[in-house]
Design an enzyme around this catalytic site. Structure first.
Site, mmCIF file in Angstrom:
data_model
loop_
_atom_site.group_PDB
_atom_site.id
_atom_site.type_symbol
_atom_site.label_atom_id
_atom_site.label_comp_id
_atom_site.label_asym_id
_atom_site.label_seq_id
_atom_site.Cartn_x
_atom_site.Cartn_y
_atom_site.Cartn_z
ATOM 1 N N HIS A 95 -10.480 -6.959 12.344
ATOM 2 C CA HIS A 95 -10.678 -8.025 13.333
ATOM 3 C C HIS A 95 -9.398 -8.238 14.151
ATOM 4 C CE1 HIS A 95 -12.503 -12.016 14.539
ATOM 5 N NE2 HIS A 95 -11.228 -12.219 14.822
ATOM 6 N N GLU A 96 -8.289 -8.344 13.467
ATOM 7 C CA GLU A 96 -7.024 -8.626 14.156
ATOM 8 C C GLU A 96 -6.527 -7.414 14.950
ATOM 9 O OE1 GLU A 96 -6.327 -11.644 14.484
ATOM 10 O OE2 GLU A 96 -7.531 -12.433 12.840
ATOM 11 N N HIS A 99 -8.015 -7.576 18.302
ATOM 12 C CA HIS A 99 -7.238 -8.484 19.169
ATOM 13 C C HIS A 99 -5.980 -7.786 19.686
ATOM 14 C CE1 HIS A 99 -9.784 -11.873 18.536
ATOM 15 N NE2 HIS A 99 -9.395 -12.135 17.303
#
Length: 193
Positions: A95-96, A99
């Protein structure tokens, strides 16, 4: 997502206990580097001239109820005190990294802009597997139809609302305004994983 402090883009943890030690978490982060999706995202960061150093992803005890966060110039934090299992660490790292990839590829990305953050949150929740049916069942969300899209919106609203620059109304408006474009943007994947 934000420059400072670290965003809570990974969302709240599902763990009921106090998590793990920093050392245990750091070991699980190292193991996550063998995950095919983690490898793929790290390779694509390198290809985009956004190589990451050995300390880019680190374990910390977090005050916020979050699994992790990303901040430009700082890197990714995995919240050891809110996670227990390898799968949770892998999911948060993925997920990160999405980003981080978004931050790398968009020269003018402004994490204080609700629409910019909304787009990255939509992408991270959609592409990381955060909203797969199994995960939603474990969270107590039993909807069969359109569960993935509703999950992506719900989790994106939670993350964008955590941004001090974005009220809940602003977060919802931002997500609606960028939904179609950002949900359908699967870069660097050719299709949603």
């Amino acid at each position: 997502m934000g420059d400072d402090p670290l965003s809570s883009g990974g969302g709240g943890s599902s763990s009921a206990s106090a998590g793990m030690t920093l050392g245990e978490c750091q070991d699980l982060i190292q193991k996550s580097f063998t995950n095919p999706m983690v490898k793929f995202l790290m390779e694509n960061l390198e290809k985009s001239c956004c190589g990451i150093g050995s300390n880019f992803i680190k374990a910390e005890n977090c005050k916020e109820n979050a699994a992790g966060g990303f901040a430009r110039g700082i890197g990714i934090v995995i919240c050891s005190n809110h996670l227990q299992f390898q799968d949770e660490v892998d999911q948060t790292v993925i997920h990160e990294l999405i980003h981080a990839y978004d931050d790398c590829r968009a020269a003018n990305l402004d994490w204080t802009n609700c629409a910019h953050q909304a787009c990255s949150e939509i992408r991270a929740n959609h592409l990381s597997g955060d909203c797969h049916f199994k995960r939603e069942l474990l969270r107590g969300h039993l909807k069969i139809k359109r569960h993935e899209q509703e999950c992506v919106k719900r989790r994106a609203i939670m993350s964008v609302t955590a941004n001090p620059c974005c009220s809940e109304v602003a977060a919802k408006d931002a997500i609606e305004s960028v939904w179609s474009t950002c949900y359908n943007d699967t870069t660097p994947f050719t299709r949603p994983p």
